[in-house]
Design an enzyme around this catalytic site. Structure first.
Site, short mmCIF file in Angstrom:
data_model
loop_
_atom_site.label_atom_id
_atom_site.label_comp_id
_atom_site.label_asym_id
_atom_site.label_seq_id
_atom_site.Cartn_x
_atom_site.Cartn_y
_atom_site.Cartn_z
N THR A 126 -27.24 -13.08 0.66
CA THR A 126 -27.77 -13.58 1.93
C THR A 126 -29.20 -14.04 1.77
O THR A 126 -29.92 -13.62 0.86
CB THR A 126 -27.77 -12.48 3.01
OG1 THR A 126 -28.73 -11.47 2.66
CG2 THR A 126 -26.40 -11.87 3.21
N ASP A 127 -29.62 -14.91 2.70
CA ASP A 127 -31.04 -15.11 2.90
C ASP A 127 -31.58 -13.81 3.48
O ASP A 127 -30.83 -12.98 4.02
CB ASP A 127 -31.31 -16.29 3.82
CG ASP A 127 -32.70 -16.87 3.65
OD1 ASP A 127 -33.58 -16.18 3.11
OD2 ASP A 127 -32.90 -18.02 4.07
N TRP A 128 -32.87 -13.62 3.44
CA TRP A 128 -33.47 -12.34 3.79
C TRP A 128 -33.30 -12.06 5.29
O TRP A 128 -33.80 -12.78 6.14
CB TRP A 128 -34.94 -12.33 3.39
CG TRP A 128 -35.18 -11.82 2.00
CD1 TRP A 128 -36.07 -10.86 1.66
CD2 TRP A 128 -34.51 -12.19 0.78
NE1 TRP A 128 -36.00 -10.61 0.30
CE2 TRP A 128 -35.06 -11.40 -0.27
CE3 TRP A 128 -33.49 -13.10 0.47
CZ2 TRP A 128 -34.63 -11.50 -1.58
CZ3 TRP A 128 -33.06 -13.20 -0.85
CH2 TRP A 128 -33.63 -12.41 -1.86
#
Length: 788
Positions: free
Chosen positions: A226-228
């Site tokens: 995932t993106d953060w």
């Protein structure tokens, strides 16, 4: 370590722990099983390694600030991007970073996207090829990359909660194609999912793109992360094809996911897949932990300059003012000459090892000059410097004028509201041009800007954001040491009103972004609509000229002779387009299919050969759920830009008899009158999606602090949230409007309550997030713990 052997000895709990990070930048270790903790950290145009705990932006270790993607893409030079990637990888090895987070290949749907400087192009082939070259360069050093943001992430407004809604053909042919090219040609070790949903399905758990397409069709072998703060329900994300949720969150979802496993909602096979992919990533890249490699700072600075030299675009030189003579003393105007804008704002913001300025580069070259500030970048509304600068202008003295966008005009986390430059820059340019036409304008920005003074200007150089050595590269180009060879990787429209999605982009549709225009974006739209533009896709001038001849098409092989017909050595980008002339469906006027940059001495001729694949003549048929070749004629085009077509050849394909065109009769896709509508979007086979603003009583973990800020507890929480974010990041109230700080604060308040939990490093448990949601909804006695 042996990933398969270690996996076989792990419990379900140990395997699940591997699917969530340790902290902001590290993966979970398992010392008992011999699994070390590796580091992943930001790119994409250089290494941004945070010193110390937390996520902060401004305290990265020194590294080489290479040109941003918006600049380097203008090189159209795959070998150059490979060299840049290798240098980035070497810096990762020195800093013991196993994965650098980049490159980004999202399409430039609108010039207003605040993060466009991180992305290569409006064209999927150019973006995909540049990314593949960069990835191969980085991974040649053994360090991994993270291709991002997967997928259809084209605006910053509502980036963490919005849904990009589009048809399957547009998804496949346009928004996924750069990812497909990069995956197939470079096999990045990881791929990062986008914050946004696609047709209301979260990217982090979207099985259609993560499993059906990415893994099963394209053969991706790496880790999907995932993106953060961009995860959703963890076991649902894993079921959809995700392997790793970032950042670390004190195993926030472990209890919930173990319960899901016990209830049969996620299988051991799925958990094994994710854990094994993570273990294999660690196995491949753990060598950096014991490396004592040191890179050469000067050599990497030279690489950064080399990329900038190949990327800077000469937009106009109508009176051949350039190149300048070394003996002529110029007047330099504009603070960007001493304080260059060389990179974008946000998570990619680097701390350069060394930074060239234009003035210091002139000094190093032994060139004398006069200098006037003209404006202050930190206060773009202050016009007090304009008159003094204009007063120094004399027709007999060449002027080099630096203008563009300052840091607070484009940043991760927010979109631009206009294509205009600061008013002080426009006024300065107009007044200077009134006094002299002996003016070289140098533009510094991460994306196109409106040029109301363009007709009066004789000479314009576009430097984009050209990295730490961009200023010295400019000196070499302006004084003729190197002939400019950059070509635009995106169209420059005359105004924002000309952009196909300008009526709705980032403004009216809240969380639902309906792609009514389909794949007609960038030059695909402007060329098909026969619209005037400032500068077309693929455009760029040189100090020499080039001739094209002897086009040959044999099967899928295309060759053409290119001659440097001038007196100066230079490079030309040979661009290969295909125009589908069949009546099978709607098609863009032409589409880039291949390209090659060729370096030629004055008078030299070279034969450039490029390949076309069967796919280059196909389109994605939604009715057939497959790429198909329509029977009929196709035009192979060789151009110096998408509109400067030099040679053509017609080829006939014996494909399928297809007629999908009739349903588009009279629609926007035929007339291009005005802007596309919901009815036009329905013709593409997808229904527009709308949603009402969330109301008290309907809030969930997927809502944000912005959604609840108007009344009652939500208003109270929003205020507390802002204070807490500033405190956590160490930002004073007086510093909250500084561009990097504003980005961090805006990102925090735009993230969902679930995302807040993930980003809180264990401070906000899921039950606490649920408690806050219930309070915002008006419940008087919320439960103490609620996992979903």
């Amino acid at each position: 370590m042996n990933a398969e052997e270690i996996l076989s000895k792990m419990s379900i709990k140990e395997k699940l722990m591997l699917t969530s990070g340790l902290d902001f930048w590290h993966l979970v270790s398992n010392e008992e099983k011999g699994v070390p903790s590796i580091m992943v950290t930001d790119g994409p145009h250089g290494l941004r390694k945070k010193e110390g705990p937390g996520m902060g932006i401004g305290d990265a270790v020194p590294s080489t600030a290479f040109p941003t993607a918006s600049c380097s893409a203008c090189s159209w030079d795959k070998e150059l991007l490979h060299e840049m990637g290798k240098a980035m990888g070497e810096e990762c090895v020195q800093e013991k970073v196993s994965v650098i987070l980049g490159p980004g290949v999202n399409m430039k749907r609108s010039p207003l996207c605040g993060r466009n400087f991180e992305y290569f192009s409006e064209d999927p082939v150019l973006a995909g090829e540049m990314a593949a070259a960069l990835i191969n360069g980085v991974q040649e050093t053994g360090v991994g990359t993270s291709l991002k943001h997967f997928a259809v992430n084209n605006q910053e407004t509502f980036r963490m909660t919005g849904s990009s809604n589009l048809d399957e053909r547009t998804l496949r042919e346009y928004y996924l194609q750069p990812f497909e090219i990069a995956v197939k040609k470079s096999q990045p070790m990881t791929i990062m999912t986008a914050y946004n949903k696609i047709n209301n399905v979260p990217s982090s758990g979207n099985s259609h793109i993560l499993t059906d397409i990415l893994r099963n069709e394209w053969g991706f072998k790496g880790v999907a992360l995932t993106d953060w703060g961009g995860g959703h329900c963890h076991y649902e994300d894993l079921n959809g094809g995700l392997d790793l949720e970032m950042p670390g969150n004190k195993q926030l979802y472990l209890k919930e996911t173990l319960k899901a496993y016990e209830a049969g909602k996620i299988s051991e096979e799925t958990i094994n897949r994710a854990a094994l992919n993570v273990l294999k990533l660690i196995e491949k890249t753990e060598f950096v932990l014991n490396s004592d490699y040191k890179y050469n700072v000067e050599e990497h600075h030279a690489v950064a300059k080399k990329v900038a030299l190949g990327s800077i675009v000469l937009l106009k030189n109508s009176k051949n003012i350039l190149p300048l003579n070394n003996d002529v003393k110029p007047l330099i105007i504009g603070e960007m000459a001493e304080k260059p804008r060389y990179q974008g704002a946000g998570s990619s913001h680097l701390n350069p090892q060394k930074l060239d300025t234009f003035l210091s580069s002139l000094d190093a070259a032994g060139i004398t000059y006069d200098y006037e500030k003209g404006y202050e970048s930190a206060n773009v509304k202050d016009e007090s410097f304009i008159d003094a600068a204009v007063a120094k202008v004399d027709k007999s003295q060449p002027v080099i004028l630096f203008i563009g966008l300052t840091d607070d005009y484009e940043s991760e986390g927010s979109d631009r509201l206009t294509m205009a430059m600061p008013e002080t820059h426009i006024k300065l340019a107009e007044k200077v041009l009134e006094k002299s036409d002996n003016v070289v304008i140098v533009l510094s920005a991460g994306s196109p800007v409106e040029l109301p003074f363009e007709a009066k200007a004789t000479t314009i150089l576009d430097a984009y954001l050209s990295g730490e050595a961009g200023a010295s590269a400019l000196v070499d180009i302006i004084y003729g040491k190197v002939s400019p060879s950059g070509k635009l990787a995106e169209t420059w429209p005359l105004s924002i009103n000309d952009v196909q999605c300008s009526e709705t982009y980032a403004l009216k549709e809240r969380n639902q972004v309906n792609y009514r225009e389909g794949f007609f974006a960038g030059y695909r739209y402007y060329n098909s609509a026969k619209m005037n533009v400032q500068y077309p896709f693929g455009y760029g001038l040189s100090y020499t000229t080039f001739g094209y001849s002897n086009l040959k098409v044999k099967g899928n092989k295309v060759s053409v002779d290119v001659t440097n017909t001038g007196k100066v050595d230079g490079a030309e980008v040979v661009q290969l387009y295909v125009a589908n002339k069949t009546k099978a469906s709607i098609f863009a006027e032409n589409e880039l299919r291949n390209f090659e940059k060729v370096f030629l001495k004055a008078g030299e001729t070279k034969t450039v050969t490029m390949e076309l694949s069967d796919r280059d003549f196909q389109f994605y048929s939604v009715e057939k759920n497959a790429y198909v070749t329509a029977k009929g004629e196709y035009e192979v085009q060789i151009g110096a830009s998408s509109r400067d077509i030099k040679l053509t050849a017609t080829v006939t394909k014996d494909g399928e008899e297809i007629n999908e065109l009739e349903k588009f009769a009279g629609s926007w896709f035929e007339t291009f009158n005005g802007k596309p509508t919901d009815d036009d979007m329905r013709l593409l086979g997808v229904e527009p999606i709308y949603e009402k603003a969330p109301r008290k009583g309907d809030y969930t973990l997927e809502n944000t602090a912005l959604d609840v800020k108007e009344k009652g507890f939500g208003k109270f929480f929003f205020g507390i949230m802002q204070l807490a974010v500033r405190a956590a990041l160490g930002i004073k109230k007086s510093e909250a409007d500084q561009i990097q700080n504003k980005m961090m604060i805006d990102s925090a308040i735009n993230i969902s309550f679930r995302g807040m939990s993930a980003m809180s490093n264990g401070i906000m448990k899921l039950w606490l997030a649920s408690f806050i949601v219930k309070c915002c909804n008006g419940f008087s006695k919320p439960s103490k713990k609620e996992e979903k």
